[in-house]
Design a protein around this motif. Structure first.
Motif, mmCIF file in Angstrom:
data_model
loop_
_atom_site.group_PDB
_atom_site.id
_atom_site.type_symbol
_atom_site.label_atom_id
_atom_site.label_comp_id
_atom_site.label_asym_id
_atom_site.label_seq_id
_atom_site.Cartn_x
_atom_site.Cartn_y
_atom_site.Cartn_z
ATOM 1 N N PHE A 54 0.947 -1.331 -0.113
ATOM 2 C CA PHE A 54 -0.034 -0.004 -0.099
ATOM 3 C C PHE A 54 0.897 1.205 -0.036
ATOM 4 C CE2 PHE A 54 -4.133 -2.108 0.621
ATOM 5 C CZ PHE A 54 -3.673 -3.182 0.930
ATOM 6 N N THR A 55 0.575 1.875 -1.030
ATOM 7 C CA THR A 55 1.395 3.210 -1.208
ATOM 8 C C THR A 55 0.882 4.370 -0.342
ATOM 9 O OG1 THR A 55 0.138 4.211 -3.013
ATOM 10 C CG2 THR A 55 1.811 2.600 -3.565
ATOM 11 N N ARG A 56 1.542 5.717 -0.527
ATOM 12 C CA ARG A 56 1.113 6.640 0.191
ATOM 13 C C ARG A 56 -0.338 7.132 -0.379
ATOM 14 N NH1 ARG A 56 2.958 10.892 -1.791
ATOM 15 N NH2 ARG A 56 4.685 9.671 -2.402
ATOM 16 N N ALA A 57 -0.317 6.843 -1.599
ATOM 17 C CA ALA A 57 -1.733 7.323 -2.223
ATOM 18 C C ALA A 57 -2.818 6.414 -1.628
ATOM 19 C CB ALA A 57 -1.563 7.133 -3.642
ATOM 20 N N ASP A 58 -2.372 5.009 -1.536
ATOM 21 C CA ASP A 58 -3.309 4.155 -0.972
ATOM 22 C C ASP A 58 -4.100 4.849 0.596
ATOM 23 O OD1 ASP A 58 -3.965 2.303 -3.113
ATOM 24 O OD2 ASP A 58 -1.818 1.473 -2.460
ATOM 25 N N ARG A 59 -3.021 5.298 1.332
ATOM 26 C CA ARG A 59 -3.034 5.754 2.707
ATOM 27 C C ARG A 59 -4.008 6.953 2.646
ATOM 28 N NH1 ARG A 59 2.210 4.158 2.889
ATOM 29 N NH2 ARG A 59 3.117 6.307 3.213
ATOM 30 N N ALA A 60 -3.872 7.955 1.540
ATOM 31 C CA ALA A 60 -4.616 8.921 1.451
ATOM 32 C C ALA A 60 -6.104 8.598 1.070
ATOM 33 C CB ALA A 60 -4.039 9.857 0.299
ATOM 34 N N ARG A 61 -6.308 7.537 0.144
ATOM 35 C CA ARG A 61 -7.469 7.342 -0.150
ATOM 36 C C ARG A 61 -8.145 6.399 0.955
ATOM 37 N NH1 ARG A 61 -5.590 6.379 -5.760
ATOM 38 N NH2 ARG A 61 -4.592 4.429 -5.099
ATOM 39 N N LEU A 62 -7.568 5.802 1.475
ATOM 40 C CA LEU A 62 -8.234 5.033 2.807
ATOM 41 C C LEU A 62 -8.674 6.010 3.800
ATOM 42 C CD1 LEU A 62 -9.252 2.519 4.028
ATOM 43 C CD2 LEU A 62 -6.965 2.276 5.161
ATOM 44 N N THR A 63 -7.902 6.901 4.176
ATOM 45 C CA THR A 63 -8.333 7.956 4.913
ATOM 46 C C THR A 63 -9.621 8.850 4.422
ATOM 47 O OG1 THR A 63 -5.946 8.688 5.567
ATOM 48 C CG2 THR A 63 -7.686 10.364 6.016
ATOM 49 N N LEU A 64 -9.637 9.033 2.954
ATOM 50 C CA LEU A 64 -10.944 9.601 2.578
ATOM 51 C C LEU A 64 -11.827 8.663 2.768
ATOM 52 C CD1 LEU A 64 -9.267 11.288 -0.524
ATOM 53 C CD2 LEU A 64 -10.257 12.425 1.719
ATOM 54 N N ILE A 65 -11.944 7.418 2.369
ATOM 55 C CA ILE A 65 -12.782 6.243 2.446
ATOM 56 C C ILE A 65 -13.479 6.287 3.948
ATOM 57 C CG2 ILE A 65 -13.092 3.917 2.528
ATOM 58 C CD1 ILE A 65 -10.977 3.749 0.152
ATOM 59 N N LEU A 66 -12.593 6.183 4.924
ATOM 60 C CA LEU A 66 -13.045 6.299 6.264
ATOM 61 C C LEU A 66 -13.927 7.547 6.663
ATOM 62 C CD1 LEU A 66 -9.888 4.356 7.941
ATOM 63 C CD2 LEU A 66 -12.200 3.466 7.019
ATOM 64 N N ARG A 67 -13.342 8.681 6.045
ATOM 65 C CA ARG A 67 -13.828 9.830 6.617
ATOM 66 C C ARG A 67 -15.289 9.815 5.787
ATOM 67 N NH1 ARG A 67 -10.648 14.606 4.553
ATOM 68 N NH2 ARG A 67 -9.463 14.002 6.343
ATOM 69 N N GLY A 68 -15.497 9.242 4.622
ATOM 70 C CA GLY A 68 -16.678 9.099 4.046
ATOM 71 C C GLY A 68 -17.637 8.292 4.640
ATOM 72 N N LYS A 69 -17.149 7.406 5.170
ATOM 73 C CA LYS A 69 -17.990 6.127 5.954
ATOM 74 C C LYS A 69 -18.535 7.051 7.083
ATOM 75 C CE LYS A 69 -17.801 2.072 6.259
ATOM 76 N NZ LYS A 69 -17.545 0.788 6.601
ATOM 77 N N ARG A 70 -17.742 7.831 7.915
ATOM 78 C CA ARG A 70 -18.133 8.733 9.168
ATOM 79 C C ARG A 70 -19.406 9.426 8.470
ATOM 80 N NH1 ARG A 70 -12.991 9.626 10.161
ATOM 81 N NH2 ARG A 70 -13.377 11.956 10.155
ATOM 82 N N PHE A 71 -19.252 10.162 7.387
ATOM 83 C CA PHE A 71 -20.296 11.055 6.760
ATOM 84 C C PHE A 71 -21.364 10.196 6.535
ATOM 85 C CE2 PHE A 71 -16.905 14.292 5.210
ATOM 86 C CZ PHE A 71 -16.825 14.577 6.643
ATOM 87 N N GLY A 72 -21.385 8.903 6.515
ATOM 88 C CA GLY A 72 -22.641 8.125 6.068
ATOM 89 C C GLY A 72 -22.872 7.972 4.455
ATOM 90 N N PHE A 73 -21.722 8.076 3.928
ATOM 91 C CA PHE A 73 -21.649 7.918 2.411
ATOM 92 C C PHE A 73 -21.609 6.240 2.262
ATOM 93 C CE2 PHE A 73 -20.047 11.919 2.157
ATOM 94 C CZ PHE A 73 -20.931 12.655 1.310
ATOM 95 N N SER A 74 -21.945 5.688 1.303
ATOM 96 C CA SER A 74 -22.076 4.101 0.921
ATOM 97 C C SER A 74 -20.490 3.914 0.287
ATOM 98 C CB SER A 74 -23.067 3.810 -0.117
ATOM 99 O OG SER A 74 -22.898 4.402 -1.195
ATOM 100 N N LEU A 75 -20.073 2.901 0.217
ATOM 101 C CA LEU A 75 -18.839 2.740 -0.367
ATOM 102 C C LEU A 75 -19.086 2.939 -2.029
ATOM 103 C CD1 LEU A 75 -17.583 -0.506 1.124
ATOM 104 C CD2 LEU A 75 -16.921 1.912 1.670
ATOM 105 N N GLU A 76 -20.100 2.764 -2.372
ATOM 106 C CA GLU A 76 -20.256 3.253 -3.809
ATOM 107 C C GLU A 76 -20.237 4.536 -4.253
ATOM 108 O OE1 GLU A 76 -20.094 1.752 -6.700
ATOM 109 O OE2 GLU A 76 -20.927 2.998 -8.086
ATOM 110 N N ASP A 77 -20.786 5.335 -3.368
ATOM 111 C CA ASP A 77 -20.720 6.703 -3.377
ATOM 112 C C ASP A 77 -19.325 7.257 -3.345
ATOM 113 O OD1 ASP A 77 -23.147 7.176 -3.427
ATOM 114 O OD2 ASP A 77 -23.627 7.646 -1.217
ATOM 115 N N ILE A 78 -18.656 6.574 -2.374
ATOM 116 C CA ILE A 78 -17.265 6.942 -2.059
ATOM 117 C C ILE A 78 -16.292 6.595 -3.163
ATOM 118 C CG2 ILE A 78 -15.109 6.514 -0.514
ATOM 119 C CD1 ILE A 78 -17.340 6.130 1.500
ATOM 120 N N ARG A 79 -16.766 5.606 -3.696
ATOM 121 C CA ARG A 79 -15.926 5.126 -5.064
ATOM 122 C C ARG A 79 -16.140 6.108 -6.155
ATOM 123 N NH1 ARG A 79 -16.303 3.275 -9.875
ATOM 124 N NH2 ARG A 79 -18.567 3.332 -9.696
#
Lengths: 137, 137
Positions: free
Chosen positions: A44-69
């Motif tokens: 997992f690269t730095r980019a992946d870590r950045a994306r995962l950060t955004l993903i988890l933030r999105g989840k806290r916001f209540g977005f679905s994974l598909e929205d996030i994608r």
DNA sequence: AGCGTGCTTGACGTTAACGTAAATGTAACG
DNA sequence: CGTTACATTTACGTTAACGTCAAGCACGCT
């Protein structure tokens, strides 16, 4: 010197973000993450870590994974596509509206439940009191 | 005179509460409702209507059907069991706590999302502006 | 008898986001 | 080379609350 390879194994990634390997593989399958491969292993690269950060933030916001994608996908092209960014904000604003509506409903439900509880307490108090008409020996 | 049988068919019940037949049968299967039978058909009594009212209210509160079933079950014995009523309130209070926690999280998420949006607007504005350093002919 | 309508009981399908288990691989240690 | 320790792929399981057929009674009307 500490191994500054700048890429994390799946385990390191899990520990860093408090998720399970299954989750990371799942996100990759859903095209939310794109770790590089060293042979068969994921890195997992730095980019992946950045994306995962955004993903988890999105989840806290209540977005679905598909929205996030979809949102993540829009950040990739070149980063300066106006209409796509505006679409992003549309989605975010929609979600915000949903959340505020949800909050309003929650407020109502909480208020109702509180009054129900208050009334219930009265009932219990009434039952617990040795019946007013019986006192006075 | 209008047929004051005081029992409703499944269709009448559905229309009265805006639910589907499937839902009513499902609730019966889950022991939330106990309609009487006329031959093979269900007839919903006043008691069923009262229970359904409570069920739907419970759902608005965010209780699961299983929670609701337990709560309803406790009202049946004789209606004056103190410890059971207190258990009921325990459950309700727990749920209230959950809801308030959820509301708090939602508030945080809303706030975060709002600032993200605000920052995003700035970015868009920046992109849209014909680049400050280029002006001044 | 035949028809239409409404009701009945199964029983499988759906959705989201992973959990969990099985079989296999492979890298490093001793 | 054998074992240990992770990793990987594949694929079925889970949960809640119904939706969606399918096939078959049961009733009243004609």
């Amino acid at each position: 010197m500490t191994d500054t390879t700048d890429t994390l194994t799946i385990r390191e990634m899990c520990d860093a973000f408090d998720v399970t390997p299954r989750t990371l593989r799942f996100y990759e399958a859903k095209e939310l993450l794109f770790p590089i491969r060293l042979g068969t292993r994921r890195l997992f690269t730095r980019a992946d870590r950045a994306r995962l950060t955004l993903i988890l933030r999105g989840k806290r916001f209540g977005f679905s994974l598909e929205d996030i994608r979809q949102l993540l996908a829009m950040y990739e092209p070149d980063g300066s596509n106006l209409t796509q960014m505006q679409r992003t904000f549309e989605i975010a604003r929609d979600r915000l509206a949903q959340m505020e509506a949800q909050r309003a409903e929650l407020d109502v439900a909480i208020a109702e439940l509180k009054t129900q509880l208050a009334e219930g307490e009265k009932m219990i108090a009434a039952f617990r009191a040795p019946a007013v008409e019986q006192g006075r020996p």
